[in-house]
Structures are given as C-alpha cells and as structure tokens.
Design a protein around this motif. Structure first.
Motif, PDB file in Angstrom:
ATOM      1  N   VAL A  49      -5.357 -13.823  74.896  1.00 16.18           N
ATOM      2  CA  VAL A  49      -4.934 -15.182  74.574  1.00 16.18           C
ATOM      3  C   VAL A  49      -3.419 -15.232  74.746  1.00 16.18           C
ATOM      4  O   VAL A  49      -2.773 -14.193  74.928  1.00 16.18           O
ATOM      5  CB  VAL A  49      -5.314 -15.609  73.130  1.00 16.18           C
ATOM      6  CG1 VAL A  49      -6.822 -15.613  72.936  1.00 16.18           C
ATOM      7  CG2 VAL A  49      -4.637 -14.732  72.091  1.00 16.18           C
ATOM      8  N   LEU A  50      -2.864 -16.414  74.669  1.00 15.43           N
ATOM      9  CA  LEU A  50      -1.411 -16.576  74.724  1.00 15.43           C
ATOM     10  C   LEU A  50      -0.896 -16.871  73.325  1.00 15.43           C
ATOM     11  O   LEU A  50      -1.432 -17.745  72.640  1.00 15.43           O
ATOM     12  CB  LEU A  50      -1.036 -17.713  75.671  1.00 15.43           C
ATOM     13  CG  LEU A  50      -1.520 -17.567  77.103  1.00 15.43           C
ATOM     14  CD1 LEU A  50      -1.293 -18.855  77.884  1.00 15.43           C
ATOM     15  CD2 LEU A  50      -0.844 -16.396  77.789  1.00 15.43           C
ATOM     16  N   ARG A  55       1.043 -13.321  76.702  1.00 14.84           N
ATOM     17  CA  ARG A  55      -0.343 -12.847  76.611  1.00 14.84           C
ATOM     18  C   ARG A  55      -0.432 -11.606  75.730  1.00 14.84           C
ATOM     19  O   ARG A  55       0.413 -10.725  75.774  1.00 14.84           O
ATOM     20  CB  ARG A  55      -0.904 -12.584  78.000  1.00 14.84           C
ATOM     21  CG  ARG A  55      -0.121 -11.558  78.799  1.00 14.84           C
ATOM     22  CD  ARG A  55      -0.601 -11.508  80.215  1.00 14.84           C
ATOM     23  NE  ARG A  55       0.305 -10.698  81.022  1.00 14.84           N
ATOM     24  CZ  ARG A  55      -0.065 -10.016  82.078  1.00 14.84           C
ATOM     25  NH1 ARG A  55      -1.324 -10.043  82.477  1.00 14.84           N
ATOM     26  NH2 ARG A  55       0.809  -9.328  82.767  1.00 14.84           N
ATOM     27  N   ILE A  56      -1.478 -11.591  74.911  1.00 12.39           N
ATOM     28  CA  ILE A  56      -1.750 -10.441  74.056  1.00 12.39           C
ATOM     29  C   ILE A  56      -3.260 -10.189  74.009  1.00 12.39           C
ATOM     30  O   ILE A  56      -4.053 -11.087  74.286  1.00 12.39           O
ATOM     31  CB  ILE A  56      -1.224 -10.616  72.611  1.00 12.39           C
ATOM     32  CG1 ILE A  56      -2.025 -11.682  71.853  1.00 12.39           C
ATOM     33  CG2 ILE A  56       0.264 -10.915  72.577  1.00 12.39           C
ATOM     34  CD1 ILE A  56      -1.869 -11.612  70.355  1.00 12.39           C
ATOM     35  N   ASN A  57      -3.619  -8.988  73.628  1.00 10.66           N
ATOM     36  CA  ASN A  57      -5.018  -8.670  73.330  1.00 10.66           C
ATOM     37  C   ASN A  57      -5.237  -9.048  71.868  1.00 10.66           C
ATOM     38  O   ASN A  57      -4.722  -8.389  70.971  1.00 10.66           O
ATOM     39  CB  ASN A  57      -5.299  -7.186  73.547  1.00 10.66           C
ATOM     40  CG  ASN A  57      -5.267  -6.799  75.001  1.00 10.66           C
ATOM     41  OD1 ASN A  57      -5.469  -7.626  75.872  1.00 10.66           O
ATOM     42  ND2 ASN A  57      -5.014  -5.538  75.262  1.00 10.66           N
ATOM     43  N   SER A  58      -6.008 -10.084  71.642  1.00  8.47           N
ATOM     44  CA  SER A  58      -6.172 -10.601  70.276  1.00  8.47           C
ATOM     45  C   SER A  58      -6.957  -9.651  69.378  1.00  8.47           C
ATOM     46  O   SER A  58      -6.873  -9.754  68.155  1.00  8.47           O
ATOM     47  CB  SER A  58      -6.823 -11.976  70.301  1.00  8.47           C
ATOM     48  OG  SER A  58      -8.107 -11.941  70.887  1.00  8.47           O
ATOM     49  N   CYS A  59      -7.675  -8.698  69.960  1.00 11.60           N
ATOM     50  CA  CYS A  59      -8.419  -7.736  69.134  1.00 11.60           C
ATOM     51  C   CYS A  59      -7.488  -6.714  68.485  1.00 11.60           C
ATOM     52  O   CYS A  59      -7.887  -6.045  67.534  1.00 11.60           O
ATOM     53  CB  CYS A  59      -9.492  -7.012  69.960  1.00 11.60           C
ATOM     54  SG  CYS A  59      -8.859  -5.805  71.141  1.00 11.60           S
ATOM     55  N   LEU A  60      -6.272  -6.600  68.976  1.00 17.65           N
ATOM     56  CA  LEU A  60      -5.324  -5.607  68.452  1.00 17.65           C
ATOM     57  C   LEU A  60      -4.288  -6.209  67.512  1.00 17.65           C
ATOM     58  O   LEU A  60      -3.383  -5.514  67.072  1.00 17.65           O
ATOM     59  CB  LEU A  60      -4.588  -4.915  69.608  1.00 17.65           C
ATOM     60  CG  LEU A  60      -5.426  -4.066  70.544  1.00 17.65           C
ATOM     61  CD1 LEU A  60      -4.543  -3.460  71.629  1.00 17.65           C
ATOM     62  CD2 LEU A  60      -6.163  -2.980  69.779  1.00 17.65           C
ATOM     63  N   SER A  61      -4.408  -7.476  67.227  1.00 22.58           N
ATOM     64  CA  SER A  61      -3.399  -8.175  66.445  1.00 22.58           C
ATOM     65  C   SER A  61      -4.032  -8.800  65.213  1.00 22.58           C
ATOM     66  O   SER A  61      -5.074  -9.446  65.308  1.00 22.58           O
ATOM     67  CB  SER A  61      -2.767  -9.249  67.329  1.00 22.58           C
ATOM     68  OG  SER A  61      -1.653  -9.811  66.720  1.00 22.58           O
ATOM     69  N   LEU A  62      -3.408  -8.616  64.081  1.00 23.55           N
ATOM     70  CA  LEU A  62      -3.916  -9.230  62.855  1.00 23.55           C
ATOM     71  C   LEU A  62      -3.544 -10.704  62.824  1.00 23.55           C
ATOM     72  O   LEU A  62      -2.411 -11.079  63.155  1.00 23.55           O
ATOM     73  CB  LEU A  62      -3.358  -8.516  61.627  1.00 23.55           C
ATOM     74  CG  LEU A  62      -3.738  -7.038  61.507  1.00 23.55           C
ATOM     75  CD1 LEU A  62      -3.014  -6.405  60.330  1.00 23.55           C
ATOM     76  CD2 LEU A  62      -5.244  -6.871  61.391  1.00 23.55           C
ATOM     77  N   ALA A  63      -4.472 -11.529  62.416  1.00 33.21           N
ATOM     78  CA  ALA A  63      -4.251 -12.979  62.407  1.00 33.21           C
ATOM     79  C   ALA A  63      -3.072 -13.361  61.515  1.00 33.21           C
ATOM     80  O   ALA A  63      -2.290 -14.246  61.880  1.00 33.21           O
ATOM     81  CB  ALA A  63      -5.518 -13.701  61.953  1.00 33.21           C
TER      82      ALA A  63
END
Length: 168
Positions: A49-50, A55-63
C-alpha cells in the motif's frame, strides 16, 4: 489503542490492539479486502500500500504506527467507472492472470513511479548524479519485491513501461 488513519481520503478512527498490523486493520477492521495477505512475512509484496505516498509492505507495519498518516489502498486507486492509467495499462497488457498480486503490483508501481520522479536511485541506477532513466532493468529492480506466481512479469513490465512513457 485509539488510532486515526486517513484511508483513501477518509479519516478512519480505530480502536486497535497495538499488535495489529496495518494489513489486518485494513482487511479486518475496515473491510478493505483488495490489499492481499500473501506470505505475511514481507517477501511477496501482495500487501503493498502507499503510506504518505511511499510504498510499504503493510504486513510488516503496525497500524498504530500510522496514526495521522494517509494510506492509499487499491480501493483508492481509480474506480470501476474511471480506472487509473496504470489499471488501464494492466488490463490492456493482460498484466495479470489470477489477479492475486495485482493490487500490490499496482500500488507498488505508483510508489515506484513517484520514486523515479523524485530521482531516488535504486540498485540498478548506474549514474547517481544523472536523472534516472527508467530502463527495463531499472523497472525490474524496483519491482523485485512484488512476486507473481503466474509469471506475468513481461506483461507487468509492458504495462509499467506504457504508463511511464505516457507520463501518467
């Protein structure tokens, strides 16, 4: 934790477990199923996602890390009646087969084109002082974090090339 994230232009207030990934918040809390859970380890790019245009991998980032950020998912890129040029190019070039990776590929392409416009070098950039030339090698390197099980890479490359050449 209370968190407010602007998703596809709309501020969304969430009350989340601090361990919730951005991917799970998007899919499970906001019912935005376009962003895919592939490997859940940051290796496939299906969850790209942006965030604030990057762009980032959203599975690796805490909301909760994205409180106050602007997130764009595939649902925020064009509409069925008014597709974004990259979506049109993916259709025209048949740049998907099963379609599972396509949302991540498209979001990654948007981020990648912004990186090029901002003259961010990649591993394939030969002259760091010159304006980046978007060669096939440059596109392949920049998109290497997005995998396609169907191997539609030639069509994805053609779609990206057509949009880049059109300046969209």
């Amino acid at each position: 934790m209370k968190t407010t994230i602007t998703v596809n232009g709309q501020a969304r207030a969430l009350d989340l477990d601090p361990r919730t990934t951005l991917l799970d918040a998007l899919r499970e809390e906001l019912d935005l199923k376009g962003t895919k859970k592939g490997c859940d380890h940051g290796q496939c790019g299906a969850c790209t996602v942006l965030v604030n245009g990057v762009r980032i991998n959203s599975c690796l980032s805490l909301a909760v890390m994205h409180d106050g950020d602007a997130v764009t998912t595939i649902e925020g890129v064009g509409t069925p009646d008014a597709l974004h040029p990259i979506q049109q190019a993916f259709l025209k070039e048949d740049a998907f087969q099963c379609g599972y990776c396509t949302p991540g590929q498209i979001c990654s392409t948007l981020g990648m084109l912004k990186e090029v416009a901002d003259n961010w070098p990649s591993q394939a950039t030969e002259d760091l002082a010159a304006k980046i030339e978007l060669t096939d090698a440059e596109i392949r390197e920049r998109m290497s974090g997005n995998l396609c099980r169907c191997s539609a890479y030639p069509q994805i490359l053609a779609a990206i090339r057509s949009v880049a050449e059109a300046g969209a």
